[in-house]
Design an enzyme around this catalytic site. Structure first.
Site, PDB file in Angstrom:
ATOM      1  N   GLU A   1       1.597   3.540  -7.523  1.00  0.00           N
ATOM      2  CA  GLU A   1       2.049   4.086  -8.811  1.00  0.00           C
ATOM      3  C   GLU A   1       1.956   3.042  -9.919  1.00  0.00           C
ATOM      4  OE1 GLU A   1       5.076   7.593  -7.265  1.00  0.00           O
ATOM      5  OE2 GLU A   1       5.921   5.701  -7.927  1.00  0.00           O
TER       6      GLU A   1
ATOM      7  N   GLY B   1       0.799  -1.219   0.000  1.00  0.00           N
ATOM      8  CA  GLY B   1       0.000   0.000   0.000  1.00  0.00           C
ATOM      9  C   GLY B   1       0.831   1.268   0.000  1.00  0.00           C
TER      10      GLY B   1
ATOM     11  N   GLY C   1       8.155  -3.411   0.132  1.00  0.00           N
ATOM     12  CA  GLY C   1       9.293  -2.846   0.836  1.00  0.00           C
ATOM     13  C   GLY C   1      10.597  -2.954   0.064  1.00  0.00           C
TER      14      GLY C   1
ATOM     15  N   ARG D   1       0.519   4.701   4.314  1.00  0.00           N
ATOM     16  CA  ARG D   1       0.781   4.982   5.723  1.00  0.00           C
ATOM     17  C   ARG D   1       1.808   6.104   5.842  1.00  0.00           C
ATOM     18  NH1 ARG D   1       3.520   0.282   9.154  1.00  0.00           N
ATOM     19  NH2 ARG D   1       5.158   0.802   7.643  1.00  0.00           N
TER      20      ARG D   1
ATOM     21  N   ALA E   1       5.820  13.377  -3.831  1.00  0.00           N
ATOM     22  CA  ALA E   1       4.648  13.116  -4.665  1.00  0.00           C
ATOM     23  C   ALA E   1       4.501  11.627  -4.892  1.00  0.00           C
ATOM     24  CB  ALA E   1       4.759  13.838  -6.005  1.00  0.00           C
TER      25      ALA E   1
ATOM     26  N   THR F   1      14.742  10.188  -4.428  1.00  0.00           N
ATOM     27  CA  THR F   1      15.878  10.541  -5.285  1.00  0.00           C
ATOM     28  C   THR F   1      16.357  11.985  -5.072  1.00  0.00           C
ATOM     29  OG1 THR F   1      15.205   8.931  -6.947  1.00  0.00           O
ATOM     30  CG2 THR F   1      16.676  10.693  -7.676  1.00  0.00           C
TER      31      THR F   1
ATOM     32  N   HIS G   1      -7.028  31.786 -13.086  1.00  0.00           N
ATOM     33  CA  HIS G   1      -8.312  31.153 -13.387  1.00  0.00           C
ATOM     34  C   HIS G   1      -8.460  30.882 -14.888  1.00  0.00           C
ATOM     35  CE1 HIS G   1     -12.507  30.155 -12.685  1.00  0.00           C
ATOM     36  NE2 HIS G   1     -12.802  30.852 -13.771  1.00  0.00           N
TER      37      HIS G   1
END
Length: 406
Positions: A119, A113, A205, A142, A284, A254, A379
């Site tokens: 991704e 997760g 992991g 998490r 991100a 990275t 906008h």
């Protein structure tokens, strides 16, 4: 004019995607990048020795049988994907193999997760695969803001991912037709079989890649996870041996490794002792939709400051309302009411990484909520929502929480 233009759109078959051409383009780009990095080293008069390196003493490295003596040694070998110890683990792939598959999987189950799991789930789902995502907790990712986790979970489902929260993998087995069955189990012992997978991917992991480097033999201390233990200047327990990046298991990103490397270069080459700066590191998740964040989560802010003001908004971006796309966006600011300082910014939605990179500068420089309010928005854009969040969604007060607990 807009409605007139929209009325001219016609439904057509989806364009075909060729997996082999995608792999070819990916390999070509990797070759280009490797070439660019080698040129950078060459232009900087760096001698590149390709081979397996092993430290034989505090000042000597053996590379394919040839020994090199040096004043300083830097270890920056990164990490590697790990697999769970369950029956059938040998049938599973990891992120190492995921983008070298001979063809696009029709169905794939992804275990985990975290960043990598979500991704790759988005990658395969958008290419047309039937993707099943399995993770032990009730929400993925998490460590992220809880509200972000909940919202992202809902959007992943809306985007087409089959989510299986609260399950742990038990076994992977091969069917008679060559496809795979992934057996998972919840905390109550109830089992679910996800059948007919082309692949089962473990994104459960990563571990520091320190095997056979000779580190412990020369006195370099390793942590419980196998990470190289370093001080605040990235120095190991052997004074002239240093380490940066994922192999130290600090913040495994990275750009953070690059920042650590730059700090170390100043420390060693320029004799300007420099500590890596981990304050307000943005990050991100390039899932579908994207997630981006900088600063403190709401939970971290409450723990550190007690009182916080939360500004949040969920909406459908204009291009989604016009196109009929159900995916929503989410934006959130965490503010210290005592100083008006923005402690954290979080976003779920398209282009969130691009948007957050700019806001990361502001948050790191100590921007206040009033200063954000003074900015004129662009906008129509999603980003303008960050500078038009006028009213607090909720105000968390430590005294009120203490009273409720009493």
């Amino acid at each position: 004019m807009l409605m007139c233009a929209l009325s001219r759109w016609e439904e057509r078959p989806l364009p075909r995607h060729t997996w082999s051409k995608f792999l070819e383009a990916k390999r070509k780009e990797l070759q280009r990048l490797n070439g660019a990095y080698k040129n950078t080293l060459k232009n900087a008069n760096v001698e590149l020795m390709e081979g397996f390196g092993r430290i034989v003493d505090p000042h000597t490295v053996d590379v394919n049988g040839k020994k090199y003596t040096t004043k300083h040694i830097l270890v920056a070998v990164g990490g590697k994907a790990t697999k769970l110890s369950i029956p059938g683990a040998d049938l599973c792939i990891t992120s190492d193999e995921a983008l070298e598959l001979p063809s696009r999987p029709n169905k794939i189950t992804i275990l985990g997760g975290g960043y990598i799991a979500l991704e790759f789930g988005g990658i395969f789902q958008r290419f047309g695969s039937d993707v099943h995502s399995v993770f032990r907790q009730q929400l993925p990712l998490r460590g992220f803001d809880e509200e972000v986790r909940k919202f992202a979970f809902e959007q992943y489902q809306a985007a087409g991912l089959n989510m299986h929260p609260g399950y742990s993998p038990v076994e992977v087995k091969k069917q008679e037709n060559g496809l795979l069955t992934c057996v998972v189990e919840d905390k109550q012992g109830s089992r679910l079989e996800i059948t007919d997978n082309d692949y089962v991917m473990m994104a459960t992991g990563r571990t520091p890649k320190v095997a056979n480097l000779g580190l412990e033999e020369v006195g370099v201390q390793l942590g419980k996870k196998g990470q190289i233990v370093v001080n605040e200047y990235s120095r190991t327990t052997v004074p002239n041996i240093w380490a940066v990046g994922d192999v130290t298991d600090r913040i495994n990103l990275t750009p953070v490794a690059l920042m650590e490397g730059m700090a170390l270069a100043k420390t060693i080459a320029l004799d300007q002792p420099t500590k890596p700066d981990y304050n307000c590191v943005p990050s991100a998740v390039f899932s579908n939709p994207n997630i981006a964040t900088v600063g403190l989560t709401e939970e971290q802010a409450v723990e550190k400051y007690g009182d916080v003001d939360i500004y949040a908004s969920s909406f459908r971006p204009m291009r989604n309302t016009i196109s009929g796309n159900a995916i929503r966006a989410f934006m959130k600011l965490v503010v210290d009411p005592a100083t008006d300082k923005v402690l954290g910014a979080h976003m779920v939605g398209d282009d969130s990484a691009e948007i957050m990179q700019g806001f990361a500068v502001a948050v790191k420089m100590g921007v206040t909520k009033a200063q954000l309010d003074s900015v004129v928005g662009i906008h129509p854009s999603s980003a303008e929502e960050f500078v038009t969040l006028r009213s607090a969604t909720r105000k968390v007060r430590q005294k009120e929480q203490a009273a409720v607990a009493a």
